[in-house]
Design an enzyme around this catalytic site. Structure first.
Site, mmCIF file in Angstrom:
data_model
loop_
_atom_site.group_PDB
_atom_site.id
_atom_site.type_symbol
_atom_site.label_atom_id
_atom_site.label_comp_id
_atom_site.label_asym_id
_atom_site.label_seq_id
_atom_site.Cartn_x
_atom_site.Cartn_y
_atom_site.Cartn_z
ATOM 1 N N SER A 176 35.627 51.493 51.377
ATOM 2 C CA SER A 176 36.342 51.839 50.128
ATOM 3 C C SER A 176 37.136 52.967 50.207
ATOM 4 O O SER A 176 36.519 54.035 50.772
ATOM 5 C CB SER A 176 35.572 51.647 48.804
ATOM 6 O OG SER A 176 36.197 52.074 47.517
ATOM 7 N N TYR A 230 27.787 54.034 44.239
ATOM 8 C CA TYR A 230 28.859 53.299 44.568
ATOM 9 C C TYR A 230 29.593 54.002 46.011
ATOM 10 O O TYR A 230 29.428 53.687 47.041
ATOM 11 C CB TYR A 230 29.612 52.512 43.932
ATOM 12 C CG TYR A 230 30.864 51.870 44.480
ATOM 13 C CD1 TYR A 230 30.540 50.508 44.980
ATOM 14 C CD2 TYR A 230 32.124 52.301 44.603
ATOM 15 C CE1 TYR A 230 31.508 49.715 45.437
ATOM 16 C CE2 TYR A 230 33.219 51.709 45.170
ATOM 17 C CZ TYR A 230 32.877 50.235 45.519
ATOM 18 O OH TYR A 230 33.724 49.465 46.155
#
Length: 594
Positions: free
Chosen positions: A466, A479
């Site tokens: 990401s 995350y």
């Protein structure tokens, strides 16, 4: 008149003595008469009742280039290898017209008729042997002589001519190929190439290219005659075929092996054959131009799998959709395929001719993705797997190999989202993030990488990270940690697998409208549901559609970058992380604007 015996006679204006018998010790040869009277030296090995492999060598080789591969396969197949006219022990025409493509294809068919008069052969060509093979299998009157065709490092000249003219893969790749093909123009100059070979300088240069693929290369038993006579192959064919290409199609099943370190051609020139072949299997292959000598075991493995499929009459991979390119006939395994980028990527790959295995923890969603993919390229399959379970992922890998073979592409895409201060995030949420986002990738890599390396390399592993991997923030610490770990893992694994030719890419999307926010854990954030609604609205308005992200990912597979920032904010973020780390640290202190 052609010479009855080639030993000790050039058959081509004194270009040097013919090679001694190029076959392995104790194995003789016989001659097959070509339609125009030339004599082609053929040697055979293996049980007479087994499927027949017909091997055609390239330039500047003779049939001895196949010795290592014959050693790998002779107990399983009936193998025939012959010296192309002008090479080895075969005779040579006195005129350049005797090397035209139609004549060469007729030679090939004459040998096939002699060694297997009652059944089709499995044709295997390398370099100019592949070029001749393409011409033969795309000739309608010859097509029934071939059960299959495996091409190693050699395109159809007609297909190449169309590719150069239309530039379907972009001008950059066409120019790159033109640079790699520059030697062809040199071979057309009078006398100079002959002098290069006669002085031995050409052989020294060629030895350097043989070492580019890595690994030991068996010495080639070539003679000056092989070098000099074979120049007529280029002079008689390349100009007319490349400048005035014909439409040449085939229904013969074709397997293309494209070495990843071939100094003479880009892979797109070979994958472009999907436009002309009803059933194409395109496989990248780790090695150099002469991989059949440096890595015969791996080449043999690809041949066994392909010939076995064709002989069984029930191929594991369906005919690729005509027009497919680098994904034609490939097998792709995608986790997290039930929605979002995973589903979009499955559909994109299937639309490009790949057979897709759709994997998701949501079984019905995985099955729905597979059903949609089958409408584009038949034969997609689905599997319910929780990637956090190492045994389940190992079982997935074993099932894929047993049912479909070794995948060409594995996408470890499954992931979950979460936001909130790390200190306020429940431990069970952190554990689940690590289990799915990080351990799920580790399990997928450990399960599939060894089999991909063992099948010859050249495959691709994509791990979805990401933009958060390099743009940390106070609002998604846990995350971001898992995604940064995936990025680091991917770069490390890329180095680990580099010797085997399996390339690893960390895919880093930015804001993509995937629906992940709707299922993300936001329990550590105040006003969680209101925040979820606003984040979801932001992703719909500002994020790119998953279909666009999937196209970007699929387009990048051939080049296999180490890090792939998918959209604009991901590219900007990567730039900031590399060149403005202070700005990135400042941004990490900024919270959500609502």
């Amino acid at each position: 008149m052609p010479h009855e015996k080639a030993a000790g006679d050039t058959g081509h204006g004194g270009a040097g003595n013919a090679a001694a018998d190029s076959g392995p010790p104790g194995r003789g040869h016989r001659y097959v008469t070509a339609p125009d009277g030339q004599r082609l030296a053929v040697r055979t090995a293996g049980p007479a009742d087994r499927p027949v492999l017909l091997l055609v060598h390239g330039y500047p080789d003779n049939s001895s280039v196949w010795d290592a591969l014959i050693g790998e396969l002779a107990g399983e197949y009936r193998i025939a290898a012959y010296d192309v006219r002008g090479a080895g022990r075969s005779t040579a025409p006195d005129d350049r017209s005797g090397y035209r493509m139609d004549v060469l294809a007729a030679d090939l068919v004459a040998v096939a008729d002699a060694v297997a008069p009652d059944r089709p052969v499995h044709l295997v060509g390398h370099d100019w042997g592949s070029i001749q093979g393409w011409h033969a299998v795309t000739e309608p009157r010859y097509a029934d002589r071939f059960a299959s065709f495996t091409s190693v490092s050699g395109p159809s000249l007609d297909h190449a001519g169309h590719w150069f003219r239309s530039a379907p893969d972009g001008a950059r790749r066409v120019l790159r190929q033109a640079g790699r093909s520059g030697y062809i123009g040199f071979f057309h100059t009078p006398l100079v190439p002959e002098l290069l070979w006669l002085t031995g300088l050409g052989g020294l240069a060629l030895a350097g290219t043989e070492r580019l693929g890595g690994g030991p290369v068996r010495p080639a038993r070539r003679t000056t005659r092989d070098y000099v006579n074979g120049l007529a192959l280029y002079r008689a064919n390349t100009g007319s075929r490349l400048s005035r290409p014909a439409e040449r199609r085939t229904a013969v099943p074709v397997q293309v092996l494209a070495p990843t370190r071939d100094p003479f051609m880009v892979e797109q020139l070979q994958s472009n054959a999907g436009r002309w072949v009803d059933d194409l299997r395109f496989h990248r292959f780790h090695g150099g131009h002469w991989s059949l000598r440096s890595r015969p075991g791996a080449v043999a493995g690809r041949l066994r799998a392909f010939v076995g499929e064709v002989e069984s009459g029930t191929p594991r991979r369906p005919a690729a959709r005509r027009g497919g390119g680098a994904f034609s006939g490939q097998l792709a395994v995608v986790t997290g395929a039930g929605s979002g980028i995973g589903r979009a990527l499955c559909l994109e790959l299937a639309g490009r001719g790949a057979r897709v295995v759709s994997v998701d923890i949501d079984g019905p969603a995985a099955e729905d993705t597979a059903r949609r993919c089958s409408l584009l390229t038949p034969g997609a399959a689905a599997r319910r797997v929780d990637v956090a379970d190492a045994r389940a992922v190992d079982g997935l890998a074993s099932w894929v190999r047993a049912e479909f073979g070794v995948p060409d592409l594995v996408v470890n895409n499954a992931g979950i989202g979460a936001a909130g201060p790390l200190t306020a995030t429940p431990p069970e949420d952190v554990d689940r993030l690590i289990d799915v986002n990080l351990r799920g990738v580790v399990h997928g890599c450990r399960a599939f990488a060894p089999m991909m390396a063992g099948a010859g390399g050249g495959g691709r592993i994509l791990n979805t990270a990401s933009v958060a991997a390099y743009l940390p923030s106070r609002v998604y610490g846990a995350y971001a940690a898992t995604k940064a770990a995936v990025l680091s893992l991917s770069l490390s694994l890329r180095g680990e697998l580099a010797p085997s030719g399996v390339a690893v890419t960390a895919v880093c999307p930015g804001l993509v409208d995937t629906g992940i926010i709707g299922s993300a854990r936001l329990s550590a954030l105040p006003r969680a549901e209101r925040t979820r609604e606003r984040l979801d609205r932001l992703s719909r308005l500002g994020g790119c559609p998953p279909e666009r992200a999937a196209r970007r990912i699929a387009d990048a597979v051939a080049d296999a970058p180490g890090v792939l920032p998918v959209n604009a904010e991901a590219r900007l973020g990567l730039y900031l992380a590399r060149f403005c780390p202070g700005a990135v640290r400042a941004l990490a202190r900024v919270g959500l604007p609502f």
